[in-house]
Motif scaffolding. Structure first.
Motif, PDB file in Angstrom:
ATOM      1  N   ASP A 197       0.876  -1.171   0.000  1.00  0.00           N
ATOM      2  CA  ASP A 197       0.000   0.000   0.000  1.00  0.00           C
ATOM      3  C   ASP A 197       0.916   1.224   0.000  1.00  0.00           C
ATOM      4  O   ASP A 197       1.594   1.495   0.982  1.00  0.00           O
ATOM      5  CB  ASP A 197      -0.888  -0.023   1.248  1.00  0.00           C
ATOM      6  CG  ASP A 197      -1.742   1.232   1.401  1.00  0.00           C
ATOM      7  OD1 ASP A 197      -1.667   2.127   0.528  1.00  0.00           O
ATOM      8  OD2 ASP A 197      -2.481   1.318   2.397  1.00  0.00           O
ATOM      9  N   SER A 198       0.945   1.958  -1.091  1.00  0.00           N
ATOM     10  CA  SER A 198       1.821   3.124  -1.194  1.00  0.00           C
ATOM     11  C   SER A 198       1.397   4.251  -0.265  1.00  0.00           C
ATOM     12  O   SER A 198       2.161   5.193  -0.034  1.00  0.00           O
ATOM     13  CB  SER A 198       1.836   3.651  -2.625  1.00  0.00           C
ATOM     14  OG  SER A 198       0.586   4.251  -2.945  1.00  0.00           O
ATOM     15  N   GLN A 199       0.152   4.188   0.246  1.00  0.00           N
ATOM     16  CA  GLN A 199      -0.439   5.250   1.058  1.00  0.00           C
ATOM     17  C   GLN A 199      -0.441   6.589   0.310  1.00  0.00           C
ATOM     18  O   GLN A 199      -0.389   7.656   0.903  1.00  0.00           O
ATOM     19  CB  GLN A 199       0.270   5.380   2.409  1.00  0.00           C
ATOM     20  CG  GLN A 199       0.141   4.130   3.263  1.00  0.00           C
ATOM     21  CD  GLN A 199       0.561   4.336   4.688  1.00  0.00           C
ATOM     22  OE1 GLN A 199       1.372   5.197   5.000  1.00  0.00           O
ATOM     23  NE2 GLN A 199      -0.009   3.553   5.590  1.00  0.00           N
ATOM     24  N   SER A 200      -0.512   6.502  -1.013  1.00  0.00           N
ATOM     25  CA  SER A 200      -0.503   7.709  -1.818  1.00  0.00           C
ATOM     26  C   SER A 200      -1.143   7.425  -3.167  1.00  0.00           C
ATOM     27  O   SER A 200      -1.760   6.384  -3.383  1.00  0.00           O
ATOM     28  CB  SER A 200       0.936   8.220  -1.996  1.00  0.00           C
ATOM     29  OG  SER A 200       0.952   9.537  -2.502  1.00  0.00           O
ATOM     30  N   THR A 201      -0.978   8.379  -4.082  1.00  0.00           N
ATOM     31  CA  THR A 201      -1.434   8.219  -5.461  1.00  0.00           C
ATOM     32  C   THR A 201      -0.620   9.169  -6.323  1.00  0.00           C
ATOM     33  O   THR A 201       0.280   9.857  -5.830  1.00  0.00           O
ATOM     34  CB  THR A 201      -2.944   8.498  -5.581  1.00  0.00           C
ATOM     35  OG1 THR A 201      -3.390   8.151  -6.895  1.00  0.00           O
ATOM     36  CG2 THR A 201      -3.267   9.956  -5.302  1.00  0.00           C
ATOM     37  N   GLY A 202      -0.915   9.235  -7.621  1.00  0.00           N
ATOM     38  CA  GLY A 202      -0.097  10.050  -8.501  1.00  0.00           C
ATOM     39  C   GLY A 202       1.352   9.596  -8.400  1.00  0.00           C
ATOM     40  O   GLY A 202       1.643   8.408  -8.227  1.00  0.00           O
ATOM     41  N   MET A 203       2.278  10.541  -8.483  1.00  0.00           N
ATOM     42  CA  MET A 203       3.685  10.160  -8.386  1.00  0.00           C
ATOM     43  C   MET A 203       4.092   9.789  -6.969  1.00  0.00           C
ATOM     44  O   MET A 203       5.185   9.261  -6.752  1.00  0.00           O
ATOM     45  CB  MET A 203       4.566  11.270  -8.925  1.00  0.00           C
ATOM     46  CG  MET A 203       4.576  11.335 -10.450  1.00  0.00           C
ATOM     47  SD  MET A 203       5.145   9.796 -11.233  1.00  0.00           S
ATOM     48  CE  MET A 203       6.868   9.775 -10.749  1.00  0.00           C
ATOM     49  N   GLY A 204       3.223  10.035  -5.978  1.00  0.00           N
ATOM     50  CA  GLY A 204       3.452   9.487  -4.645  1.00  0.00           C
ATOM     51  C   GLY A 204       3.428   7.970  -4.693  1.00  0.00           C
ATOM     52  O   GLY A 204       4.063   7.292  -3.877  1.00  0.00           O
ATOM     53  N   LEU A 205       2.713   7.425  -5.655  1.00  0.00           N
ATOM     54  CA  LEU A 205       2.731   6.007  -5.984  1.00  0.00           C
ATOM     55  C   LEU A 205       3.797   5.725  -7.034  1.00  0.00           C
ATOM     56  O   LEU A 205       4.512   4.723  -6.970  1.00  0.00           O
ATOM     57  CB  LEU A 205       1.340   5.588  -6.497  1.00  0.00           C
ATOM     58  CG  LEU A 205       1.195   4.253  -7.221  1.00  0.00           C
ATOM     59  CD1 LEU A 205       1.628   3.102  -6.334  1.00  0.00           C
ATOM     60  CD2 LEU A 205      -0.258   4.064  -7.673  1.00  0.00           C
ATOM     61  N   GLY A 206       3.919   6.628  -7.999  1.00  0.00           N
ATOM     62  CA  GLY A 206       4.841   6.409  -9.104  1.00  0.00           C
ATOM     63  C   GLY A 206       6.298   6.305  -8.685  1.00  0.00           C
ATOM     64  O   GLY A 206       7.045   5.472  -9.215  1.00  0.00           O
ATOM     65  N   TYR A 207       6.723   7.131  -7.715  1.00  0.00           N
ATOM     66  CA  TYR A 207       8.127   7.089  -7.299  1.00  0.00           C
ATOM     67  C   TYR A 207       8.533   5.735  -6.705  1.00  0.00           C
ATOM     68  O   TYR A 207       9.573   5.183  -7.083  1.00  0.00           O
ATOM     69  CB  TYR A 207       8.437   8.228  -6.331  1.00  0.00           C
ATOM     70  CG  TYR A 207       8.542   9.586  -6.993  1.00  0.00           C
ATOM     71  CD1 TYR A 207       9.358   9.780  -8.105  1.00  0.00           C
ATOM     72  CD2 TYR A 207       7.830  10.681  -6.501  1.00  0.00           C
ATOM     73  CE1 TYR A 207       9.457  11.029  -8.711  1.00  0.00           C
ATOM     74  CE2 TYR A 207       7.925  11.932  -7.111  1.00  0.00           C
ATOM     75  CZ  TYR A 207       8.738  12.096  -8.212  1.00  0.00           C
ATOM     76  OH  TYR A 207       8.839  13.328  -8.817  1.00  0.00           O
ATOM     77  N   PRO A 208       7.764   5.155  -5.763  1.00  0.00           N
ATOM     78  CA  PRO A 208       8.160   3.830  -5.280  1.00  0.00           C
ATOM     79  C   PRO A 208       8.077   2.754  -6.356  1.00  0.00           C
ATOM     80  O   PRO A 208       8.862   1.802  -6.354  1.00  0.00           O
ATOM     81  CB  PRO A 208       7.193   3.553  -4.119  1.00  0.00           C
ATOM     82  CG  PRO A 208       6.116   4.551  -4.232  1.00  0.00           C
ATOM     83  CD  PRO A 208       6.688   5.725  -4.934  1.00  0.00           C
ATOM     84  N   VAL A 209       7.141   2.900  -7.289  1.00  0.00           N
ATOM     85  CA  VAL A 209       7.058   1.949  -8.398  1.00  0.00           C
ATOM     86  C   VAL A 209       8.337   2.004  -9.234  1.00  0.00           C
ATOM     87  O   VAL A 209       8.923   0.968  -9.577  1.00  0.00           O
ATOM     88  CB  VAL A 209       5.818   2.243  -9.276  1.00  0.00           C
ATOM     89  CG1 VAL A 209       5.885   1.450 -10.589  1.00  0.00           C
ATOM     90  CG2 VAL A 209       4.543   1.895  -8.525  1.00  0.00           C
ATOM     91  N   LEU A 210       8.782   3.213  -9.558  1.00  0.00           N
ATOM     92  CA  LEU A 210      10.001   3.358 -10.355  1.00  0.00           C
ATOM     93  C   LEU A 210      11.231   2.841  -9.612  1.00  0.00           C
ATOM     94  O   LEU A 210      12.107   2.207 -10.210  1.00  0.00           O
ATOM     95  CB  LEU A 210      10.196   4.826 -10.733  1.00  0.00           C
ATOM     96  CG  LEU A 210       9.233   5.378 -11.792  1.00  0.00           C
ATOM     97  CD1 LEU A 210       9.428   6.882 -11.946  1.00  0.00           C
ATOM     98  CD2 LEU A 210       9.446   4.676 -13.133  1.00  0.00           C
ATOM     99  N   GLU A 211      11.312   3.116  -8.305  1.00  0.00           N
ATOM    100  CA  GLU A 211      12.438   2.612  -7.523  1.00  0.00           C
ATOM    101  C   GLU A 211      12.468   1.087  -7.546  1.00  0.00           C
ATOM    102  O   GLU A 211      13.532   0.467  -7.717  1.00  0.00           O
ATOM    103  CB  GLU A 211      12.347   3.112  -6.088  1.00  0.00           C
ATOM    104  CG  GLU A 211      13.462   2.638  -5.173  1.00  0.00           C
ATOM    105  CD  GLU A 211      14.825   3.224  -5.523  1.00  0.00           C
ATOM    106  OE1 GLU A 211      15.838   2.671  -5.055  1.00  0.00           O
ATOM    107  OE2 GLU A 211      14.867   4.222  -6.267  1.00  0.00           O
ATOM    108  N   ALA A 212      11.292   0.470  -7.386  1.00  0.00           N
ATOM    109  CA  ALA A 212      11.208  -0.988  -7.423  1.00  0.00           C
ATOM    110  C   ALA A 212      11.598  -1.520  -8.797  1.00  0.00           C
ATOM    111  O   ALA A 212      12.336  -2.514  -8.907  1.00  0.00           O
ATOM    112  CB  ALA A 212       9.783  -1.427  -7.070  1.00  0.00           C
ATOM    113  N   ALA A 213      11.128  -0.861  -9.837  1.00  0.00           N
ATOM    114  CA  ALA A 213      11.408  -1.331 -11.194  1.00  0.00           C
ATOM    115  C   ALA A 213      12.890  -1.217 -11.536  1.00  0.00           C
ATOM    116  O   ALA A 213      13.458  -2.086 -12.206  1.00  0.00           O
ATOM    117  CB  ALA A 213      10.568  -0.546 -12.199  1.00  0.00           C
TER     118      ALA A 213
END
Length: 288
Positions: free
Chosen positions: A108-124
């Motif tokens: 659960d990113s506890q966010s949306t937009g790039m608040g979600l996008g940044y952890p997604v990119l770090e993981a990728a």
């Protein structure tokens, strides 16, 4: 083969980044009249007044996770989704992930937009570098924990109708023409500060962003809903006032988020990079 990262369309990721890192994006839904439109796949009307939204279903997520796991060659899947306080997507994902044992981890990113996008990119990025699933998971949790999300909307009616903010907070936005600054706290959208004009609200939002950024390197995204000029002005102020910006983008809110925040909304997402001391310490994680 590397771990595969899955997210949802509220992350507002640029298609080029999605393709570069092999990220799987599950569409959320815009419900316009009798039509169920998949964000990023089906044409969505420019005027989102009166539309409703829904999260990705358990079946949709289960199918996405299965395809991703197959593509990973058994290395595993990390799914990072919009806050459970804003959408039912995370809960549907949690139930879907149970079918795959420990091969699918969910955050659960506890966010949306790039608040979600940044952890997604770090993981990728970690996955592309060959990191194991547990490492990819920890990297994404760390980035999600450091993010800040602020937003100013012209009216709170749509947020209140959609249940994204409490009635009491919505009343604060109408009483005496108050213009609130909102932020995400533990994944929930709450009132941070109230002002009398939209101009003052944006100024307060920028002040808060500058404080959150501090002196360290920070990645920033400025989101907007049909308010590009306003968003560009906010980005210019942040460039002037934040000493170390590692990256800054100005981008639209996703249609699903835009349907709730309304025309004129502007938001700032900050992702401070860890200090050397932080990197040397133990990384903390939150439960799936």
């Amino acid at each position: 083969m590397p771990v595969v990262v899955v997210t949802d369309s509220s992350a507002s990721l640029e298609p080029e980044l999605v393709e570069r890192y092999g990220i799987r994006v599950v569409p959320l839904h815009v419900l316009a009249g009798d039509e169920d439109l998949r964000e990023g796949i089906d044409p969505v009307p420019a005027d989102l007044t009166g539309v409703t939204t829904s999260g990705a279903s358990q079946n949709e997520l289960s199918e996405a996770y299965a395809e991703a796991l197959d593509s990973s060659g058994g290395a595993g899947v990390l799914a990072v989704h919009i806050s459970r306080q804003l959408s039912a997507t995370w809960e549907a994902g949690r139930q879907a992930a149970q079918k795959f044992g420990g091969n699918v981890r969910i955050i659960d990113s506890q966010s949306t937009g790039m608040g979600l996008g940044y952890p997604v990119l770090e993981a990728a990025r970690a996955a592309k570098g060959g990191a194991a699933l547990e490492t990819v998971y920890r990297r994404a949790v760390d980035v999600a924990s450091r993010g800040h999300c602020l937003i100013v909307v012209d009216k709170l009616d749509q947020l209140r109708r959609g249940g994204r903010i409490g009635t009491a907070a919505a009343l604060l936005g109408t009483a005496l023409a108050m213009k609130p600054v909102l932020h995400l706290v533990d994944g929930r959208l709450v009132l941070k500060e109230k002002t009398r004009t939209g101009t003052k609200a944006v100024a307060k939002m920028v002040d808060a962003a500058v404080e959150y950024a501090g002196q360290g390197r920070t990645a920033i995204a400025v989101h907007h809903m049909d308010a590009r000029r306003r968003a560009d002005a906010v980005a210019a102020q942040l460039k002037d006032r934040i000493p170390q910006i590692s990256d800054i983008v100005v981008t639209d809110f996703s249609a699903v988020i835009g349907a709730h925040v309304g025309v004129g909304a502007v938001g700032i997402v900050l992702c401070p990079e860890p200090s050397v001391q932080d990197e040397e310490g133990d990384s903390s994680t939150t439960p799936d």
